[in-house]
Write a protein that holds these residues in place. Structure first.
Motif, PDB file in Angstrom:
ATOM      1  N   TYR A 242       5.348   4.237  10.234  1.00  0.00           N
ATOM      2  CA  TYR A 242       5.193   3.011   9.447  1.00  0.00           C
ATOM      3  C   TYR A 242       6.534   2.289   9.357  1.00  0.00           C
ATOM      4  CZ  TYR A 242       1.191   5.876   8.386  1.00  0.00           C
ATOM      5  OH  TYR A 242       0.101   6.680   8.519  1.00  0.00           O
ATOM      6  N   LEU A 243       7.137   2.032  10.510  1.00  0.00           N
ATOM      7  CA  LEU A 243       8.438   1.375  10.538  1.00  0.00           C
ATOM      8  C   LEU A 243       8.350   0.009   9.870  1.00  0.00           C
ATOM      9  CD1 LEU A 243       9.777   2.089  14.141  1.00  0.00           C
ATOM     10  CD2 LEU A 243      10.139   3.407  12.052  1.00  0.00           C
ATOM     11  N   SER A 244       9.391  -0.329   9.129  1.00  0.00           N
ATOM     12  CA  SER A 244       9.411  -1.617   8.443  1.00  0.00           C
ATOM     13  C   SER A 244       9.810  -2.719   9.420  1.00  0.00           C
ATOM     14  CB  SER A 244      10.393  -1.587   7.275  1.00  0.00           C
ATOM     15  OG  SER A 244      11.733  -1.555   7.743  1.00  0.00           O
ATOM     16  N   VAL A 245       9.500  -3.945   9.049  1.00  0.00           N
ATOM     17  CA  VAL A 245       9.902  -5.104   9.849  1.00  0.00           C
ATOM     18  C   VAL A 245      11.415  -5.154   9.983  1.00  0.00           C
ATOM     19  CG1 VAL A 245      10.068  -7.629   9.704  1.00  0.00           C
ATOM     20  CG2 VAL A 245       7.844  -6.500   9.495  1.00  0.00           C
ATOM     21  N   GLU A 246      12.139  -4.761   8.944  1.00  0.00           N
ATOM     22  CA  GLU A 246      13.604  -4.752   9.018  1.00  0.00           C
ATOM     23  C   GLU A 246      14.112  -3.660   9.955  1.00  0.00           C
ATOM     24  OE1 GLU A 246      15.913  -5.302   5.443  1.00  0.00           O
ATOM     25  OE2 GLU A 246      14.152  -6.074   4.400  1.00  0.00           O
ATOM     26  N   GLU A 247      13.439  -2.503   9.992  1.00  0.00           N
ATOM     27  CA  GLU A 247      13.843  -1.447  10.911  1.00  0.00           C
ATOM     28  C   GLU A 247      13.622  -1.870  12.357  1.00  0.00           C
ATOM     29  OE1 GLU A 247      13.136   2.823   8.808  1.00  0.00           O
ATOM     30  OE2 GLU A 247      11.342   1.565   9.004  1.00  0.00           O
TER      31      GLU A 247
ATOM     32  N   ASP B 113       6.748  -0.103   2.956  1.00  0.00           N
ATOM     33  CA  ASP B 113       7.576  -1.296   2.812  1.00  0.00           C
ATOM     34  C   ASP B 113       6.714  -2.538   2.677  1.00  0.00           C
ATOM     35  OD1 ASP B 113      10.593  -0.586   3.308  1.00  0.00           O
ATOM     36  OD2 ASP B 113       9.466   0.630   4.735  1.00  0.00           O
ATOM     37  N   VAL B 114       7.329  -3.602   2.247  1.00  0.00           N
ATOM     38  CA  VAL B 114       6.595  -4.841   2.009  1.00  0.00           C
ATOM     39  C   VAL B 114       6.019  -5.407   3.308  1.00  0.00           C
ATOM     40  CG1 VAL B 114       8.604  -6.375   2.218  1.00  0.00           C
ATOM     41  CG2 VAL B 114       6.680  -7.021   0.732  1.00  0.00           C
ATOM     42  N   ALA B 115       6.620  -5.041   4.435  1.00  0.00           N
ATOM     43  CA  ALA B 115       6.097  -5.439   5.754  1.00  0.00           C
ATOM     44  C   ALA B 115       6.383  -4.310   6.723  1.00  0.00           C
ATOM     45  CB  ALA B 115       6.752  -6.733   6.227  1.00  0.00           C
ATOM     46  N   HIS B 116       5.355  -3.859   7.435  1.00  0.00           N
ATOM     47  CA  HIS B 116       5.508  -2.658   8.260  1.00  0.00           C
ATOM     48  C   HIS B 116       4.446  -2.594   9.340  1.00  0.00           C
ATOM     49  CE1 HIS B 116       1.949  -0.809   6.398  1.00  0.00           C
ATOM     50  NE2 HIS B 116       2.360  -1.413   5.308  1.00  0.00           N
ATOM     51  N   VAL B 117       4.664  -1.719  10.289  1.00  0.00           N
ATOM     52  CA  VAL B 117       3.727  -1.460  11.381  1.00  0.00           C
ATOM     53  C   VAL B 117       2.746  -0.356  10.984  1.00  0.00           C
ATOM     54  CG1 VAL B 117       3.599  -0.338  13.651  1.00  0.00           C
ATOM     55  CG2 VAL B 117       5.186  -2.207  13.292  1.00  0.00           C
ATOM     56  N   ILE B 118       1.507  -0.455  11.438  1.00  0.00           N
ATOM     57  CA  ILE B 118       0.611   0.702  11.466  1.00  0.00           C
ATOM     58  C   ILE B 118       0.065   0.831  12.889  1.00  0.00           C
ATOM     59  CG2 ILE B 118      -0.032   0.642   9.024  1.00  0.00           C
ATOM     60  CD1 ILE B 118      -2.740  -0.502   9.865  1.00  0.00           C
ATOM     61  N   CYS B 119       0.167   2.028  13.429  1.00  0.00           N
ATOM     62  CA  CYS B 119      -0.247   2.294  14.813  1.00  0.00           C
ATOM     63  C   CYS B 119      -0.960   3.642  14.835  1.00  0.00           C
ATOM     64  CB  CYS B 119       0.983   2.290  15.715  1.00  0.00           C
ATOM     65  SG  CYS B 119       0.627   2.471  17.469  1.00  0.00           S
TER      66      CYS B 119
ATOM     67  N   ASP C 112      -3.800   5.367   0.006  1.00  0.00           N
ATOM     68  CA  ASP C 112      -4.084   5.741  -1.376  1.00  0.00           C
ATOM     69  C   ASP C 112      -4.941   4.666  -2.032  1.00  0.00           C
ATOM     70  OD1 ASP C 112      -2.484   7.979  -1.047  1.00  0.00           O
ATOM     71  OD2 ASP C 112      -0.693   7.005  -1.872  1.00  0.00           O
ATOM     72  N   SER C 113      -5.701   5.065  -3.057  1.00  0.00           N
ATOM     73  CA  SER C 113      -6.512   4.100  -3.799  1.00  0.00           C
ATOM     74  C   SER C 113      -5.622   3.011  -4.370  1.00  0.00           C
ATOM     75  CB  SER C 113      -7.265   4.794  -4.932  1.00  0.00           C
ATOM     76  OG  SER C 113      -8.182   5.735  -4.413  1.00  0.00           O
ATOM     77  N   ALA C 114      -6.098   1.777  -4.302  1.00  0.00           N
ATOM     78  CA  ALA C 114      -5.302   0.649  -4.799  1.00  0.00           C
ATOM     79  C   ALA C 114      -6.233  -0.468  -5.254  1.00  0.00           C
ATOM     80  CB  ALA C 114      -4.367   0.141  -3.709  1.00  0.00           C
ATOM     81  N   ASN C 115      -5.790  -1.213  -6.215  1.00  0.00           N
ATOM     82  CA  ASN C 115      -6.523  -2.386  -6.675  1.00  0.00           C
ATOM     83  C   ASN C 115      -5.804  -3.649  -6.208  1.00  0.00           C
ATOM     84  OD1 ASN C 115      -8.473  -0.871  -8.124  1.00  0.00           O
ATOM     85  ND2 ASN C 115      -7.015  -0.631  -9.813  1.00  0.00           N
TER      86      ASN C 115
ATOM     87  N   LEU D 180       0.833  -1.194   0.000  1.00  0.00           N
ATOM     88  CA  LEU D 180       0.000   0.000   0.000  1.00  0.00           C
ATOM     89  C   LEU D 180       0.874   1.252   0.000  1.00  0.00           C
ATOM     90  CD1 LEU D 180      -2.514  -1.242   2.702  1.00  0.00           C
ATOM     91  CD2 LEU D 180      -3.096  -0.794   0.305  1.00  0.00           C
ATOM     92  N   SER D 181       0.241   2.389  -0.258  1.00  0.00           N
ATOM     93  CA  SER D 181       0.952   3.660  -0.194  1.00  0.00           C
ATOM     94  C   SER D 181       0.087   4.699   0.500  1.00  0.00           C
ATOM     95  CB  SER D 181       1.337   4.146  -1.593  1.00  0.00           C
ATOM     96  OG  SER D 181       0.186   4.415  -2.371  1.00  0.00           O
ATOM     97  N   ILE D 182       0.742   5.728   1.036  1.00  0.00           N
ATOM     98  CA  ILE D 182       0.075   6.846   1.698  1.00  0.00           C
ATOM     99  C   ILE D 182       0.670   8.124   1.132  1.00  0.00           C
ATOM    100  CG2 ILE D 182      -0.371   8.016   3.891  1.00  0.00           C
ATOM    101  CD1 ILE D 182      -0.084   5.314   5.278  1.00  0.00           C
ATOM    102  N   ASP D 183      -0.197   9.021   0.641  1.00  0.00           N
ATOM    103  CA  ASP D 183       0.274  10.279   0.030  1.00  0.00           C
ATOM    104  C   ASP D 183       1.317  10.006  -1.052  1.00  0.00           C
ATOM    105  OD1 ASP D 183      -1.377  11.755   1.701  1.00  0.00           O
ATOM    106  OD2 ASP D 183       0.145  11.915   3.259  1.00  0.00           O
TER     107      ASP D 183
END
Length: 263
Positions: free
Chosen positions: A101-106, A55-61, A69-72, A47-50
């Protein structure tokens, strides 16, 4: 939206509510401020924001409203943590995670990278979830700690009794002055106890309204401690910049992320 839910292992259930797999061919709904945290593992395009791809794996809090953003063809595995639960899986301060949106790697460095390398080579969703569960069990063993104050009990009490609990009484029960209680709470959970209480009230009200499929929200708002309709409208607008009547519309009753407890 197609969603399938999975229970975490018994060892993780005090901290994780569920795993769920989300597949959707239209845009994701508006995310309102919440009290928990999720880790998303995207299967396909993230997904994307603005217009900034995540990242392919990340936190949302989210402690503020969130619009992807709109996505299919959205497709991901989510780990939904209970309020305050994620702090036992990492040494990163919660203040650095809230609304980020820290990534799993971060978050987990090389261990996170190794997880992703294996995860995306596995053929089935069930195998992926089993690996995530195993990984989180190891992180819990590594990072879990006990405080002099039982903060897990504090946040659970506040979450369940947001409508009746006195924050000053909760501080007293924790053998802390209110100023100490407020400062440490914010360090551990990223928001003040008062804001957490307000977000919990809003979140529970919205969840009950959406799951009941009843657009007449006032009685639910009053049951959850709002003084009157004007009070609820003010609080709703302060967190969302929307009027409740603008949010409680058909598309949001049909497309949201509020779920009933797993049996």
């Amino acid at each position: 939206m197609s969603v399938k839910h999975y229970k975490p292992s018994k060892y993780l259930s005090p901290y994780i509510d569920r795993y769920f797999v989300c597949s959707q061919t239209k845009s994701l709904p508006l995310i309102l401020p919440g009290t928990g945290l999720e880790v998303l593992f995207h299967i396909g395009t993230p997904l994307s924001i603005d217009n900034k791809k995540l990242d392919v794996a990340h936190v949302i809090c989210p402690r503020e409203k969130l619009i992807f953003d709109s996505a299919n063809n959205v497709n991901y595995i989510a780990v939904r943590f209970h309020s305050g639960g994620f702090r036992h899986f990492t040494s990163i301060p919660h203040a650095q995670i809230v609304n980020q949106y820290l990534s799993v790697e971060e978050i987990w460095q090389n261990e996170g990278k190794e997880l992703l390398d294996i995860l995306f080579s596995l053929p089935s969703v069930e195998e992926k979830i089993k690996l995530i569960d195993f990984f989180l069990c190891n992180q819990l063993k590594k990072h879990h700690f006990s405080d002099i104050v039982n903060w897990d009990l504090v946040i659970k009490t506040l979450y369940k009794n947001f409508n009746s609990i006195s924050l000053h009484e909760l501080a007293h029960q924790s053998n802390l002055s209110y100023r100490q209680f407020e400062r440490i709470f914010k360090q551990k959970f990223g928001v003040s106890p008062k804001k957490f209480q307000r977000i919990t009230r809003l979140q529970k009200t919205v969840k009950q309204v959406l799951l009941s499929s009843n657009k007449h929200y006032l009685s639910t708002a009053l049951d959850n401690g709002y003084y009157d309709q004007s009070h609820f409208i003010r609080e709703f607008q302060s967190f969302t910049k929307l009027k409740p009547s603008e949010y409680f519309v058909t598309k949001n009753f049909e497309n949201h992320f509020y779920y009933r407890p797993l049996s």
